[in-house]
Write an enzyme that holds these catalytic residues in place. Structure first.
Site, PDB file in Angstrom:
ATOM      1  N   GLU A 174      -6.413  -6.331   3.558  1.00  0.00           N
ATOM      2  CA  GLU A 174      -6.531  -7.471   2.619  1.00  0.00           C
ATOM      3  C   GLU A 174      -7.784  -7.371   1.742  1.00  0.00           C
ATOM      4  OE1 GLU A 174      -3.435  -8.681   2.166  1.00  0.00           O
ATOM      5  OE2 GLU A 174      -4.543 -10.489   1.651  1.00  0.00           O
ATOM      6  N   THR A 213       0.820  -1.217   0.000  1.00  0.00           N
ATOM      7  CA  THR A 213       0.000   0.000   0.000  1.00  0.00           C
ATOM      8  C   THR A 213       0.853   1.266   0.000  1.00  0.00           C
ATOM      9  OG1 THR A 213      -1.653  -1.227   1.245  1.00  0.00           O
ATOM     10  CG2 THR A 213      -1.884   1.156   1.239  1.00  0.00           C
ATOM     11  N   THR A 239     -12.132 -15.791  -5.755  1.00  0.00           N
ATOM     12  CA  THR A 239     -13.518 -15.396  -5.446  1.00  0.00           C
ATOM     13  C   THR A 239     -13.945 -16.022  -4.126  1.00  0.00           C
ATOM     14  OG1 THR A 239     -13.891 -15.538  -7.812  1.00  0.00           O
ATOM     15  CG2 THR A 239     -15.833 -15.227  -6.430  1.00  0.00           C
ATOM     16  N   GLY A 277     -24.209  -4.526  28.206  1.00  0.00           N
ATOM     17  CA  GLY A 277     -24.734  -3.244  28.683  1.00  0.00           C
ATOM     18  C   GLY A 277     -23.608  -2.273  29.017  1.00  0.00           C
TER      19      GLY A 277
HETATM   20  C1  LIG Z   1      -3.873  -1.288  10.518  1.00  0.00           C
HETATM   21  C2  LIG Z   1      -3.559  -1.497   9.076  1.00  0.00           C
HETATM   22  C3  LIG Z   1      -2.603  -2.413   8.693  1.00  0.00           C
HETATM   23  C4  LIG Z   1      -2.278  -2.574   7.346  1.00  0.00           C
HETATM   24  N1  LIG Z   1      -1.249  -3.418   6.990  1.00  0.00           N
HETATM   25  C5  LIG Z   1      -0.815  -3.418   5.706  1.00  0.00           C
HETATM   26  C6  LIG Z   1       0.368  -4.125   5.342  1.00  0.00           C
HETATM   27  O1  LIG Z   1       0.995  -4.780   6.176  1.00  0.00           O
HETATM   28  N2  LIG Z   1       0.802  -4.050   4.058  1.00  0.00           N
HETATM   29  C7  LIG Z   1       0.128  -3.334   3.104  1.00  0.00           C
HETATM   30  O2  LIG Z   1       0.587  -3.299   1.971  1.00  0.00           O
HETATM   31  N3  LIG Z   1      -1.010  -2.665   3.417  1.00  0.00           N
HETATM   32  C8  LIG Z   1      -1.487  -2.680   4.689  1.00  0.00           C
HETATM   33  N4  LIG Z   1      -2.610  -1.977   5.026  1.00  0.00           N
HETATM   34  C9  LIG Z   1      -3.315  -1.224   3.982  1.00  0.00           C
HETATM   35  C10 LIG Z   1      -4.692  -1.783   3.641  1.00  0.00           C
HETATM   36  O3  LIG Z   1      -4.577  -2.946   2.898  1.00  0.00           O
HETATM   37  C11 LIG Z   1      -5.440  -0.640   2.927  1.00  0.00           C
HETATM   38  O4  LIG Z   1      -5.771   0.316   3.916  1.00  0.00           O
HETATM   39  C12 LIG Z   1      -6.678  -1.114   2.205  1.00  0.00           C
HETATM   40  O5  LIG Z   1      -6.315  -1.883   1.087  1.00  0.00           O
HETATM   41  C13 LIG Z   1      -7.561   0.044   1.749  1.00  0.00           C
HETATM   42  O6  LIG Z   1      -6.826   1.023   1.078  1.00  0.00           O
HETATM   43  P1  LIG Z   1      -6.967   2.555   1.507  1.00  0.00           P
HETATM   44  O7  LIG Z   1      -6.758   2.632   2.968  1.00  0.00           O
HETATM   45  O8  LIG Z   1      -6.091   3.365   0.640  1.00  0.00           O
HETATM   46  O9  LIG Z   1      -8.481   2.916   1.229  1.00  0.00           O
HETATM   47  P2  LIG Z   1      -9.131   3.303  -0.184  1.00  0.00           P
HETATM   48  O10 LIG Z   1      -8.731   2.321  -1.220  1.00  0.00           O
HETATM   49  O11 LIG Z   1      -8.920   4.726  -0.461  1.00  0.00           O
HETATM   50  O12 LIG Z   1     -10.672   3.065   0.166  1.00  0.00           O
HETATM   51  C14 LIG Z   1     -11.446   4.000   0.916  1.00  0.00           C
HETATM   52  C15 LIG Z   1     -12.908   3.554   0.839  1.00  0.00           C
HETATM   53  O13 LIG Z   1     -13.342   3.565  -0.542  1.00  0.00           O
HETATM   54  C16 LIG Z   1     -13.828   2.283  -0.921  1.00  0.00           C
HETATM   55  N5  LIG Z   1     -13.425   2.025  -2.309  1.00  0.00           N
HETATM   56  C17 LIG Z   1     -12.160   1.872  -2.773  1.00  0.00           C
HETATM   57  N6  LIG Z   1     -12.174   1.640  -4.102  1.00  0.00           N
HETATM   58  C18 LIG Z   1     -13.465   1.642  -4.478  1.00  0.00           C
HETATM   59  C19 LIG Z   1     -14.127   1.466  -5.723  1.00  0.00           C
HETATM   60  N7  LIG Z   1     -13.461   1.211  -6.855  1.00  0.00           N
HETATM   61  N8  LIG Z   1     -15.474   1.538  -5.743  1.00  0.00           N
HETATM   62  C20 LIG Z   1     -16.173   1.789  -4.618  1.00  0.00           C
HETATM   63  N9  LIG Z   1     -15.611   1.957  -3.405  1.00  0.00           N
HETATM   64  C21 LIG Z   1     -14.271   1.892  -3.338  1.00  0.00           C
HETATM   65  C22 LIG Z   1     -13.207   1.319   0.064  1.00  0.00           C
HETATM   66  O14 LIG Z   1     -13.975   0.145   0.201  1.00  0.00           O
HETATM   67  C23 LIG Z   1     -13.167   2.142   1.336  1.00  0.00           C
HETATM   68  O15 LIG Z   1     -14.409   2.067   1.972  1.00  0.00           O
HETATM   69  C24 LIG Z   1      -2.971  -1.831   6.359  1.00  0.00           C
HETATM   70  C25 LIG Z   1      -3.965  -0.929   6.746  1.00  0.00           C
HETATM   71  C26 LIG Z   1      -4.250  -0.745   8.077  1.00  0.00           C
HETATM   72  C27 LIG Z   1      -5.289   0.291   8.447  1.00  0.00           C
END
Ligand SMILES: Cc1cc2nc3c(=O)[nH]c(=O)nc-3n(C[C@H](O)[C@H](O)[C@H](O)COP(=O)(O)OP(=O)(O)OC[C@H]3O[C@@H](n4cnc5c(N)ncnc54)[C@H](O)[C@@H]3O)c2cc1C
Length: 551
Positions: free
Chosen positions: A368, A128, A319, A344
């Site tokens: 994930e 990410t 899937t 509660g």
């Molecule tokens: C505590 C924690 C640990 C993590 N550990 C790791 C790690 O070890 N390694 C790593 O690589 N990553 C890690 N991550 C990252 C994690 O995988 C991402 O946060 C996740 O994939 C979502 O990406 P984002 O946060 O950029 O949210 P975004 O992708 O910006 O999404 C924001 C919102 O928009 C929605 N959304 C996104 N795309 C679409 C679409 N096309 N259509 C409609 N809705 C959409 C999503 O469902 C979400 O509700 C971690 C995150 C956290 C918070």
């Protein structure tokens, strides 16, 4: 046939983890770690190295124990029951090594796997980025070739990574970067010049896990640190393991959800209100306990089927991994949320732990693959199946379940079949009127896919229990009769969702008057699904009796 760990080793691993947790991570310590926002590095390293948790996930040919997907799901469930922050840290180690396990050259696997196993290395998985979350293809971290004449001798990596579990503590990182031929994984060791991490993120939950941003400024690595033997395979390698890694997070939802329920259930026995224990009040059990237990066990059924299929080598099952994660994490979140209500005012305090479990399990619907991204995956994939089969895909599932209903006793298969046939017609309605142009309709179909396929898996699990044919390493908490009762309750829920939400979104998206609502309702099977709700309350009563050991 069981694959992976032999039965004695499997039982020993679960027992060792339980005892280690009782000793090292009692509630009081977990509350402290959460309050101090502290990563228990020594404890995690002890688990990986001394308890041999690292070895579980390493294939036997590289000196590991070669746990099967089924073993891994049960171990992840156990870890999540202990603490989801610690579980996340262990998970990040497996995730960090996955690009090497699934995409590395033989030489890389031999070298890194033995190092990870022998030394219990802490790993991190750096995919990410600030601008690339769900959409990993938008990554901006670059890897420039270093050339010696015609030969590539190394790479210079520049960029930033966001939200990386173990980011501040790992010994070795796998980093996804854009090489000239496309996204590629690189192995980067912690002390490499130009490589640094930010301060720990101050998170809502899983505060016992370390999450940090990474920065890479002119980080030089040798050509041997490119995972595999070609550039451009990074996204495929990441996809390769989704079926498996999402199953692990599904198991996290399951473990955390059950951890919450296993606090709420005994609490409700001891808590007297209105002259009797809460456990005897139907308005309490049938809202806050029974539906959660049913959803968790339906998710378990799907997780187990998927794990067994992965172990049989039936492909990547992306899937199915998405469905398992969606159902396991959503069920875990709802169970933890309801556990607060079940306790509660006490549930709202730190001491009773359920509020911490609720904050912790929240992450399982985000990392994930967020629940919405999974809805998209499930809907798109099954939509393709619907089109390819000319509408037969879910009708075939329904026919299989009708067949099962003729041999297994009241295992919910008949109602799960109604749900499957209904979904086939909902999809057909959406196809005929081109309604999946609405992203919301598509995503809602994804949710229905998950419920319907889970109902099928739960019916098959209940049927297998009747013929004493459940996997030997399964959780044997419930009798065949209780599993059948749970399956009937879950199948009714799945069918009701198809009937209500399916027709709602199709009719809601179509031009007014274009669809003959009576005919469409009949095709979806609204009457049969309504009639199938008969007996629901007495089945819920029976599940409550089983949960509270009442005869
Ligand atoms: C505590 C924690 C640990 C993590 N550990 C790791 C790690 O070890 N390694 C790593 O690589 N990553 C890690 N991550 C990252 C994690 O995988 C991402 O946060 C996740 O994939 C979502 O990406 P984002 O946060 O950029 O949210 P975004 O992708 O910006 O999404 C924001 C919102 O928009 C929605 N959304 C996104 N795309 C679409 C679409 N096309 N259509 C409609 N809705 C959409 C999503 O469902 C979400 O509700 C971690 C995150 C956290 C918070």
């Amino acid at each position: 046939m069981d694959t992976g760990l032999d039965r004695d080793t499997f039982d020993l691993v679960l027992k060792t983890l339980r005892e280690f947790a009782n000793d090292q991570l009692p509630d009081s310590s977990l509350i402290e770690l959460d309050a101090r926002d502290e990563f228990p590095e020594e404890i995690v390293r002890t688990m990986l190295a001394d308890l041999g948790v690292s070895l579980l996930f390493i294939p036997e040919e590289y000196g590991g124990l070669g746990a099967s997907s089924f073993d891994v799901y049960r171990i992840c469930e156990q870890l999540a029951r202990i603490d989801l922050g610690v579980a996340t840290s262990v998970f990040a180690t497996f995730l960090g090594s996955d690009p090497i396990v699934f995409g590395g050259t033989e030489g890389q696997k031999a070298h890194w796997m033995s190092l990870i196993g022998e030394q219990g290395l802490l790993m991190a998985y750096g995919a990410t980025e600030p601008e690339a979350g769900s959409d990993l293809a938008a990554l901006r971290t670059t890897a420039k070739r270093v050339m010696d004449g015609e030969e590539v001798t190394g790479y210079v990596i520049n960029g930033n990574k966001q939200w990386i579990s173990n980011g501040g503590y790992a010994d070795v990182y796998t980093i996804l970067a854009l090489a000239p031929d496309g996204p590629t994984w690189f192995i980067v060791e912690r002390d490499t010049e130009g490589f640094g991490h930010g301060k720990p993120e101050n998170k809502h939950g899983i505060r016992a896990s370390n999450t940090a941003a990474l920065s890479l400024q002119d980080v030089k690595v040798g050509a041997d640190r490119l995972v595999g033997d070609a550039e451009g395979l990074g996204l495929t390698q990441a996809q390769e393991v989704f079926g498996y890694t999402r199953l692990m997070v599904a198991a996290f939802g399951l473990g955390a959800g059950w951890a919450a329920m296993d606090r709420a259930i005994p609490y409700s026995v001891g808590r007297i209100q209105g002259g009797a224990p809460l456990s005897e009040k139907q308005g309490y059990t049938h809202k806050l306990i029974v539906p959660n237990v049913v959803r968790l066990e339906a998710a378990r059924a799907y997780i187990e089927e998927t794990a067994l299929r992965l172990d049989r080598g039936e492909g990547r099952l992306n899937t199915e991994g998405a469905i398992a994660k969606y159902m396991g994490s959503e069920a875990g979140n709802k169970a933890a949320e309801d556990a607060i209500q079940a306790l509660g005012g006490y549930g709202y305090t730190k001491e009773y732990m359920v509020e911490k479990i609720k904050r912790d399990v929240r992450i399982t619907t985000i990392y994930e693959g967020t629940s919405e991204v999974l809805e998209m995956t499930m809907a798109r994939d099954r939509w393709q199946e619907h089109l390819k089969s000319r509408g037969a895909f879910f009708h075939d599932q329904g026919a299989g379940l009708e067949q099962l209903a003729t041999t297994a006793r009241r295992c919910g298969a008949d109602v799960a079949a109604l749900a499957a046939h209904g979904l086939a017609e909902v999809m057909e309605g959406a196809r005929a009127h081109r309604l999946t142009r609405n992203q919301h309709v598509l995503f809602r179909l994804g949710e229905l896919v998950a419920y319907v396929e889970c109902a099928g898996a739960m019916a098959r699990r209940a049927a297998a229990a009747q013929s004493d044919d459940l996997p030997k390493k399964t959780d044997g908490r419930f009798s065949a009769e209780t599993l059948a009762t749970m399956s009937r309750v879950f199948a009714r829920e799945a069918a009701a969702r198809v009937a209500l939400d399916g027709t709602r979104w199709v009719l809601g998206a179509a031009e007014p008057g274009v669809i003959d609502t009576a005919r469409f309702g009949a095709a979806v099977g609204l009457e049969a699904i309504r009639d199938a709700q008969s007996g629901l309350i007495s089945d819920m009563d029976a599940i409550a009796d089983a949960l509270y050991n009442r005869s």
